[in-house]
Design a protein around this motif. Structure first.
Motif, PDB file in Angstrom:
ATOM      1  N   PHE A  32      70.572  17.357  48.382  1.00 50.18           N
ATOM      2  CA  PHE A  32      71.514  18.381  47.951  1.00 50.18           C
ATOM      3  C   PHE A  32      70.956  19.769  48.207  1.00 50.18           C
ATOM      4  O   PHE A  32      71.614  20.624  48.788  1.00 50.18           O
ATOM      5  CB  PHE A  32      71.881  18.247  46.468  1.00 50.18           C
ATOM      6  N   TRP A  53      72.392  22.863  50.200  1.00 53.40           N
ATOM      7  CA  TRP A  53      72.673  24.097  49.469  1.00 53.40           C
ATOM      8  C   TRP A  53      71.982  25.280  50.145  1.00 53.40           C
ATOM      9  O   TRP A  53      72.566  26.353  50.297  1.00 53.40           O
ATOM     10  CB  TRP A  53      72.224  23.955  48.014  1.00 53.40           C
ATOM     11  N   LEU A  57      76.879  22.939  43.801  1.00 56.98           N
ATOM     12  CA  LEU A  57      76.692  22.070  42.649  1.00 56.98           C
ATOM     13  C   LEU A  57      77.783  22.396  41.651  1.00 56.98           C
ATOM     14  O   LEU A  57      77.907  23.538  41.205  1.00 56.98           O
ATOM     15  CB  LEU A  57      75.318  22.299  42.017  1.00 56.98           C
ATOM     16  N   ASP A 108      78.832  22.050  38.110  1.00 51.71           N
ATOM     17  CA  ASP A 108      78.286  21.782  36.783  1.00 51.71           C
ATOM     18  C   ASP A 108      79.451  21.552  35.824  1.00 51.71           C
ATOM     19  O   ASP A 108      80.190  22.473  35.504  1.00 51.71           O
ATOM     20  CB  ASP A 108      77.447  22.981  36.348  1.00 51.71           C
ATOM     21  N   ALA A 122      74.908  27.276  40.376  1.00 50.65           N
ATOM     22  CA  ALA A 122      75.974  26.265  40.318  1.00 50.65           C
ATOM     23  C   ALA A 122      77.323  26.902  40.007  1.00 50.65           C
ATOM     24  O   ALA A 122      77.403  27.997  39.455  1.00 50.65           O
ATOM     25  CB  ALA A 122      75.637  25.224  39.248  1.00 50.65           C
ATOM     26  N   PHE A 181      77.636  17.425  38.688  1.00 48.77           N
ATOM     27  CA  PHE A 181      76.434  17.336  37.859  1.00 48.77           C
ATOM     28  C   PHE A 181      76.774  17.481  36.383  1.00 48.77           C
ATOM     29  O   PHE A 181      77.597  18.313  35.999  1.00 48.77           O
ATOM     30  CB  PHE A 181      75.433  18.438  38.232  1.00 48.77           C
ATOM     31  N   SER A 238      79.768  13.559  35.332  1.00 54.21           N
ATOM     32  CA  SER A 238      79.752  13.789  36.777  1.00 54.21           C
ATOM     33  C   SER A 238      80.448  12.642  37.513  1.00 54.21           C
ATOM     34  O   SER A 238      81.098  12.855  38.536  1.00 54.21           O
ATOM     35  CB  SER A 238      78.332  13.997  37.297  1.00 54.21           C
ATOM     36  N   PHE A 274      75.677  14.003  41.960  1.00 55.64           N
ATOM     37  CA  PHE A 274      74.276  14.412  41.982  1.00 55.64           C
ATOM     38  C   PHE A 274      73.468  13.300  41.329  1.00 55.64           C
ATOM     39  O   PHE A 274      73.694  12.958  40.171  1.00 55.64           O
ATOM     40  CB  PHE A 274      74.107  15.742  41.232  1.00 55.64           C
ATOM     41  N   LEU A 326      66.627  17.364  38.577  1.00 55.24           N
ATOM     42  CA  LEU A 326      67.077  18.698  38.983  1.00 55.24           C
ATOM     43  C   LEU A 326      65.926  19.694  38.917  1.00 55.24           C
ATOM     44  O   LEU A 326      65.651  20.408  39.884  1.00 55.24           O
ATOM     45  CB  LEU A 326      68.231  19.161  38.091  1.00 55.24           C
TER      46      LEU A 326
END
Length: 133
Positions: free
Chosen positions: A30, A34, A41, A43, A58, A82, A89, A107, A114
């Motif tokens: 990821f 990114w 991401l 969240d 995120a 996530f 998620s 994720f 993380l």
């Protein structure tokens, strides 16, 4: 892909889909995407959780707000869902797939995985890569 009902989407998810792991993404994979500007991401934790541990990189949309805000999510990059434990998620992944998101993954990890990717050496590498992208 266009929107489909959850019944239709689930009917097409057999052993092959779930066993290949393609619906998940490792933290390192990821963050590599990114860093290239090719992933976001999502969240889906609650505002309370986000206040205790903010993830400024995120896109924060609590799961309970997703039905009203899913159009804010970009479709031109990979979306990794996530939360702190994985349940939300998974729900967000399924919801977005039913809304026609083809490039969405779960994720694969919780806070521990993380934060392991955010150690100074790794973080510096990702940030340098992101600045040059």
């Amino acid at each position: 892909m266009s929107e489909i009902s959850l019944d239709e989407w689930l009917s097409g998810r057999d052993f092959t889909f779930w066993s290949n792991g393609y619906h998940k993404i490792d933290p390192a994979q990821f963050f590599d995407l990114w860093a290239e500007g090719k992933a976001v991401l999502l969240d889906v934790r609650t505002p309370e959780e986000q206040r205790f541990l903010a993830l400024p990189f995120a896109m924060a949309i609590p799961l309970h707000e997703l039905p009203q805000r899913w159009q804010e999510i970009p479709r031109d990059v990979l979306v990794a869902t996530f939360c702190s434990g994985g349940d939300r998620s998974n729900v967000a992944f399924t919801y977005l797939r039913s809304k026609g998101f083809d490039n969405v993954r779960i994720f694969k990890g919780t806070y521990a995985e993380l934060t392991a990717e955010l150690m100074p050496g790794k973080l510096r590498k990702y940030l340098e890569k992101r600045q040059s992208a």
